[in-house]
Design a protein around this motif. Structure first.
Motif, mmCIF file in Angstrom:
data_model
loop_
_atom_site.group_PDB
_atom_site.id
_atom_site.type_symbol
_atom_site.label_atom_id
_atom_site.label_comp_id
_atom_site.label_asym_id
_atom_site.label_seq_id
_atom_site.Cartn_x
_atom_site.Cartn_y
_atom_site.Cartn_z
ATOM 1 N N LEU A 1 0.825 -1.203 0.000
ATOM 2 C CA LEU A 1 0.000 0.000 0.000
ATOM 3 C C LEU A 1 0.865 1.262 0.000
ATOM 4 O O LEU A 1 0.594 2.221 -0.731
ATOM 5 C CB LEU A 1 -0.925 -0.001 1.216
ATOM 6 N N VAL A 2 1.924 1.243 0.820
ATOM 7 C CA VAL A 2 2.836 2.396 0.877
ATOM 8 C C VAL A 2 3.545 2.575 -0.470
ATOM 9 O O VAL A 2 3.674 3.696 -0.978
ATOM 10 C CB VAL A 2 3.863 2.213 2.014
ATOM 11 N N ILE A 3 4.005 1.467 -1.044
ATOM 12 C CA ILE A 3 4.665 1.517 -2.348
ATOM 13 C C ILE A 3 3.712 2.066 -3.406
ATOM 14 O O ILE A 3 4.077 2.923 -4.220
ATOM 15 C CB ILE A 3 5.172 0.120 -2.757
ATOM 16 N N HIS A 4 2.471 1.592 -3.389
ATOM 17 C CA HIS A 4 1.474 2.037 -4.363
ATOM 18 C C HIS A 4 1.215 3.531 -4.228
ATOM 19 O O HIS A 4 1.158 4.266 -5.239
ATOM 20 C CB HIS A 4 0.178 1.249 -4.169
ATOM 21 N N ALA A 5 1.058 4.008 -2.996
ATOM 22 C CA ALA A 5 0.797 5.429 -2.778
ATOM 23 C C ALA A 5 1.964 6.283 -3.276
ATOM 24 O O ALA A 5 1.759 7.332 -3.902
ATOM 25 C CB ALA A 5 0.549 5.693 -1.295
ATOM 26 N N TYR A 6 3.182 5.832 -3.011
ATOM 27 C CA TYR A 6 4.369 6.581 -3.450
ATOM 28 C C TYR A 6 4.452 6.634 -4.970
ATOM 29 O O TYR A 6 4.702 7.701 -5.559
ATOM 30 C CB TYR A 6 5.618 5.920 -2.875
ATOM 31 N N LEU A 7 4.234 5.493 -5.619
ATOM 32 C CA LEU A 7 4.339 5.437 -7.070
ATOM 33 C C LEU A 7 3.219 6.219 -7.753
ATOM 34 O O LEU A 7 3.441 6.857 -8.794
ATOM 35 C CB LEU A 7 4.337 3.978 -7.541
ATOM 36 N N VAL A 8 2.021 6.181 -7.191
ATOM 37 C CA VAL A 8 0.914 6.952 -7.761
ATOM 38 C C VAL A 8 1.232 8.446 -7.695
ATOM 39 O O VAL A 8 0.934 9.199 -8.630
ATOM 40 C CB VAL A 8 -0.405 6.644 -7.020
ATOM 41 N N GLN A 9 1.849 8.868 -6.588
ATOM 42 C CA GLN A 9 2.216 10.280 -6.468
ATOM 43 C C GLN A 9 3.261 10.666 -7.513
ATOM 44 O O GLN A 9 3.159 11.730 -8.144
ATOM 45 C CB GLN A 9 2.763 10.554 -5.059
ATOM 46 N N ARG A 10 4.248 9.791 -7.724
ATOM 47 C CA ARG A 10 5.257 10.050 -8.750
ATOM 48 C C ARG A 10 4.613 10.117 -10.136
ATOM 49 O O ARG A 10 4.942 10.978 -10.958
ATOM 50 C CB ARG A 10 6.326 8.948 -8.732
ATOM 51 N N GLN A 11 3.682 9.198 -10.390
ATOM 52 C CA GLN A 11 2.989 9.188 -11.683
ATOM 53 C C GLN A 11 2.172 10.452 -11.873
ATOM 54 O O GLN A 11 2.192 11.066 -12.944
ATOM 55 C CB GLN A 11 2.070 7.967 -11.755
ATOM 56 N N ASP A 12 1.458 10.887 -10.829
ATOM 57 C CA ASP A 12 0.646 12.095 -10.921
ATOM 58 C C ASP A 12 1.512 13.327 -11.210
ATOM 59 O O ASP A 12 1.094 14.218 -11.955
ATOM 60 C CB ASP A 12 -0.138 12.302 -9.621
ATOM 61 N N ASN A 13 2.699 13.366 -10.618
ATOM 62 C CA ASN A 13 3.599 14.490 -10.869
ATOM 63 C C ASN A 13 4.027 14.542 -12.331
ATOM 64 O O ASN A 13 4.097 15.630 -12.931
ATOM 65 C CB ASN A 13 4.834 14.392 -9.971
ATOM 66 N N LEU A 14 4.311 13.391 -12.906
ATOM 67 C CA LEU A 14 4.713 13.340 -14.309
ATOM 68 C C LEU A 14 3.555 13.720 -15.233
ATOM 69 O O LEU A 14 3.750 14.417 -16.237
ATOM 70 C CB LEU A 14 5.236 11.943 -14.657
ATOM 71 N N VAL A 15 2.358 13.259 -14.896
ATOM 72 C CA VAL A 15 1.183 13.619 -15.691
ATOM 73 C C VAL A 15 0.939 15.124 -15.606
ATOM 74 O O VAL A 15 0.586 15.771 -16.603
ATOM 75 C CB VAL A 15 -0.058 12.847 -15.207
ATOM 76 N N ALA A 16 1.138 15.696 -14.422
ATOM 77 C CA ALA A 16 0.971 17.141 -14.256
ATOM 78 C C ALA A 16 1.979 17.905 -15.112
ATOM 79 O O ALA A 16 1.656 18.953 -15.689
ATOM 80 C CB ALA A 16 1.133 17.520 -12.783
ATOM 81 N N GLU A 17 3.202 17.383 -15.201
ATOM 82 C CA GLU A 17 4.210 18.008 -16.053
ATOM 83 C C GLU A 17 3.778 17.976 -17.523
ATOM 84 O O GLU A 17 3.944 18.960 -18.253
ATOM 85 C CB GLU A 17 5.553 17.299 -15.890
#
Length: 204
Positions: free
Chosen positions: A169-185
């Motif tokens: 769950l922690v890994i998933h939350a971290y990776l989703v945040q990284r993905q969201d940052n890239l999508v925002a870029e």
């Protein structure tokens, strides 16, 4: 040695739980490497995109994007390779953004499955362990107090399942945040690109 002993005491479900934990760590390593490579130099990209689009220097823009290598740059490069009509550019950006976003989400659904599956496997291990422990009482010469130790061993599977689920769950939350940052870029640089393009077309 104590860890191995606990592992064997947890029963057969410990093996799929081990596989789940290995998969989660593997996904973490692979996605972190992918996301690090997908990061763009946004300050440079914003400036270059605006300048080169307005100047109509499409080859230079593609070269800048190729050198950057990030997903935001890849989005601009895809659009810059298409006919420079606003409608076609919009379609190109939307199509490329959807494709890139899908690639960024790759494997994250496996982590969601592990978060759900791991506690269930742990619970299954507990139930089967308790069934085995209660079977002691059916033996005429058995010791009833042996059930206490059996239940304790069975709970190892539940604890392991919860630990694996929490880590996933922690890994998933971290990776989703990284993905969201890239999508925002990508969304930001897409807006910069289209603003420059529309302004250039209006000026023409």
């Amino acid at each position: 040695m104590q860890v191995l002993e606990l592992f064997h005491q947890g029963g057969l479900v410990m093996y799929p739980l081990l596989i789940c934990s290995i998969i989660a760590i593997t996904i973490l390593v692979e996605r972190v490497r992918t996301y690090n490579a997908a990061k763009s130099d946004m300050d440079t990209l914003r400036t270059k995109v605006s300048e080169l689009v307005v100047a109509g220097q499409w080859k230079e823009l593609r070269d800048v994007c190729e050198e950057d290598g990030g997903v935001a740059a890849k989005l601009v490069k895809t659009a810059a390779s298409q006919p420079h009509d606003v409608e076609k550019q919009t379609q190109a950006l939307q199509g490329a953004a959807g494709s890139i976003a899908a690639s960024l989400r790759a494997y994250l659904n496996y982590l969601e499955t592990i978060v759900t599956l791991a506690p269930l496997l742990g619970l299954l291990g507990t139930v089967t362990g308790m069934i085995g422990s209660f079977s002691v009482l059916s033996i005429s010469d058995g010791e009833p107090f042996a059930i206490t130790g059996g239940v304790g061993e069975a709970l190892i599977a539940t604890a392991t399942g919860l630990i694996v689920a929490i880590i996933a769950l922690v890994i998933h939350a971290y990776l989703v945040q990284r993905q969201d940052n890239l999508v925002a870029e990508m969304e930001e640089i897409g807006a910069v690109y289209m603003t420059a393009l529309v302004g250039d077309n209006n000026a023409a």
